[in-house]
Design a protein around this motif. Structure first.
Motif, PDB file in Angstrom:
ATOM      1  N   TYR A  11      -2.690   1.707  -5.072  1.00 38.31           N
ATOM      2  CA  TYR A  11      -3.633   1.820  -5.330  1.00 38.31           C
ATOM      3  C   TYR A  11      -4.210   2.240  -5.866  1.00 38.31           C
ATOM      4  CZ  TYR A  11      -8.106  -0.008  -3.454  1.00 38.31           C
ATOM      5  OH  TYR A  11      -9.242  -0.117  -3.400  1.00 38.31           O
ATOM      6  N   CYS A  14      -5.251   6.417  -5.877  1.00 37.47           N
ATOM      7  CA  CYS A  14      -4.839   6.780  -4.088  1.00 37.47           C
ATOM      8  C   CYS A  14      -4.184   8.153  -4.707  1.00 37.47           C
ATOM      9  CB  CYS A  14      -4.570   5.748  -3.422  1.00 37.47           C
ATOM     10  SG  CYS A  14      -3.649   6.908  -2.140  1.00 37.47           S
ATOM     11  N   TYR A  24       2.775   1.278  -0.453  1.00 40.03           N
ATOM     12  CA  TYR A  24       0.947   1.405  -0.668  1.00 40.03           C
ATOM     13  C   TYR A  24       1.173   2.809   0.369  1.00 40.03           C
ATOM     14  CZ  TYR A  24      -0.576  -2.511  -3.502  1.00 40.03           C
ATOM     15  OH  TYR A  24      -0.579  -2.949  -4.644  1.00 40.03           O
ATOM     16  N   GLN A  27      -2.788   4.009   4.754  1.00 36.50           N
ATOM     17  CA  GLN A  27      -4.211   3.778   4.236  1.00 36.50           C
ATOM     18  C   GLN A  27      -4.741   2.417   3.841  1.00 36.50           C
ATOM     19  OE1 GLN A  27      -6.413   6.526   2.235  1.00 36.50           O
ATOM     20  NE2 GLN A  27      -8.217   5.670   2.821  1.00 36.50           N
ATOM     21  N   HIS A  28      -3.958   2.487   2.451  1.00 38.43           N
ATOM     22  CA  HIS A  28      -4.324   0.607   1.443  1.00 38.43           C
ATOM     23  C   HIS A  28      -3.139  -0.108   1.765  1.00 38.43           C
ATOM     24  CE1 HIS A  28      -5.898   4.238  -0.689  1.00 38.43           C
ATOM     25  NE2 HIS A  28      -7.010   3.098  -0.793  1.00 38.43           N
ATOM     26  N   ASP A  29      -2.132  -0.230   2.795  1.00 37.73           N
ATOM     27  CA  ASP A  29      -1.028  -1.087   3.065  1.00 37.73           C
ATOM     28  C   ASP A  29      -1.957  -2.392   3.722  1.00 37.73           C
ATOM     29  OD1 ASP A  29       1.702  -2.507   3.060  1.00 37.73           O
ATOM     30  OD2 ASP A  29       2.009  -1.513   4.615  1.00 37.73           O
ATOM     31  N   LYS A  30      -2.257  -2.063   4.590  1.00 39.19           N
ATOM     32  CA  LYS A  30      -3.347  -3.200   5.926  1.00 39.19           C
ATOM     33  C   LYS A  30      -4.251  -3.993   4.958  1.00 39.19           C
ATOM     34  CE  LYS A  30      -5.086  -4.087   9.701  1.00 39.19           C
ATOM     35  NZ  LYS A  30      -5.399  -3.876  11.586  1.00 39.19           N
ATOM     36  N   PHE A  31      -4.697  -2.869   3.886  1.00 37.77           N
ATOM     37  CA  PHE A  31      -6.072  -4.011   2.879  1.00 37.77           C
ATOM     38  C   PHE A  31      -5.412  -4.841   1.847  1.00 37.77           C
ATOM     39  CE2 PHE A  31      -8.330  -3.501  -0.751  1.00 37.77           C
ATOM     40  CZ  PHE A  31      -9.450  -4.432  -0.557  1.00 37.77           C
ATOM     41  N   MET A  32      -4.147  -4.519   1.427  1.00 38.47           N
ATOM     42  CA  MET A  32      -3.629  -5.101   0.669  1.00 38.47           C
ATOM     43  C   MET A  32      -2.732  -6.130   1.230  1.00 38.47           C
ATOM     44  SD  MET A  32      -4.323  -3.774  -2.131  1.00 38.47           S
ATOM     45  CE  MET A  32      -3.259  -4.794  -4.214  1.00 38.47           C
ATOM     46  N   GLU A  33      -1.980  -6.487   2.165  1.00 39.69           N
ATOM     47  CA  GLU A  33      -2.019  -6.942   3.170  1.00 39.69           C
ATOM     48  C   GLU A  33      -3.166  -8.210   3.253  1.00 39.69           C
ATOM     49  OE1 GLU A  33       0.899  -9.860   4.436  1.00 39.69           O
ATOM     50  OE2 GLU A  33       1.397  -7.701   3.663  1.00 39.69           O
ATOM     51  N   GLN A  34      -4.010  -8.434   3.683  1.00 39.07           N
ATOM     52  CA  GLN A  34      -5.223  -9.218   3.983  1.00 39.07           C
ATOM     53  C   GLN A  34      -5.312 -10.067   2.556  1.00 39.07           C
ATOM     54  OE1 GLN A  34      -8.085  -6.348   5.665  1.00 39.07           O
ATOM     55  NE2 GLN A  34      -7.306  -7.351   7.900  1.00 39.07           N
ATOM     56  N   HIS A  35      -5.591  -8.859   1.375  1.00 41.41           N
ATOM     57  CA  HIS A  35      -6.183  -9.226  -0.321  1.00 41.41           C
ATOM     58  C   HIS A  35      -4.838 -10.200  -0.227  1.00 41.41           C
ATOM     59  CE1 HIS A  35      -5.969  -9.041  -4.242  1.00 41.41           C
ATOM     60  NE2 HIS A  35      -7.303  -9.031  -4.218  1.00 41.41           N
TER      61      HIS A  35
END
Length: 117
Positions: A11, A14, A24, A27-35
């Motif tokens: 990310y 980061c 990732y 912290q950023h793994d869930k956000f990138m999965e949703q993206h």
């Protein structure tokens, strides 16, 4: 045997480190999965409307097999889309009074005029 060296999170900006094959940090793994789910997989009408909508659509197409806008202009074009006059997101319903059978070009014109696509 020593464990694999940690890598930095992919990310942008980061400073956190990731373990194993993860790209990732937590912290950023869930956000990138949703993206990924939202933008990479593409649009699926089955996820948005479901089986009930398919039944309603098929019943409406059976009753109205031609594009309603083209029919007013004197052309006979087969239905490709069923359009909600008042969108579901704005309080519309799946009732026949709120539906319109359209060809793809007329459907795109309507959405272009509304500027919602």
């Amino acid at each position: 045997m020593p464990s694999k060296q940690k890598r930095s999170c992919r990310y942008p900006g980061c400073p956190n480190l990731c373990e194993g094959r993860k790209q990732y940090c937590e912290q950023h793994d869930k956000f990138m999965e949703q993206h990924y789910e939202k933008f990479q997989l593409g649009y699926s009408p089955g996820k948005r409307y479901g089986r009930t909508w398919k039944r309603i659509r098929d019943r409406y197409v059976h009753k109205h097999p031609l594009c309603e806008i083209c029919l007013k202009g004197g052309c006979y074009v087969a239905v490709e889309e069923v359009h909600h006059i008042v969108p579901l997101s704005e309080g519309g319903s799946n009732g026949e009074s709120n539906l319109m059978s359209l060809c793809r070009s007329c459907h795109e014109k309507i959405h272009k005029e509304r500027s919602d696509r």
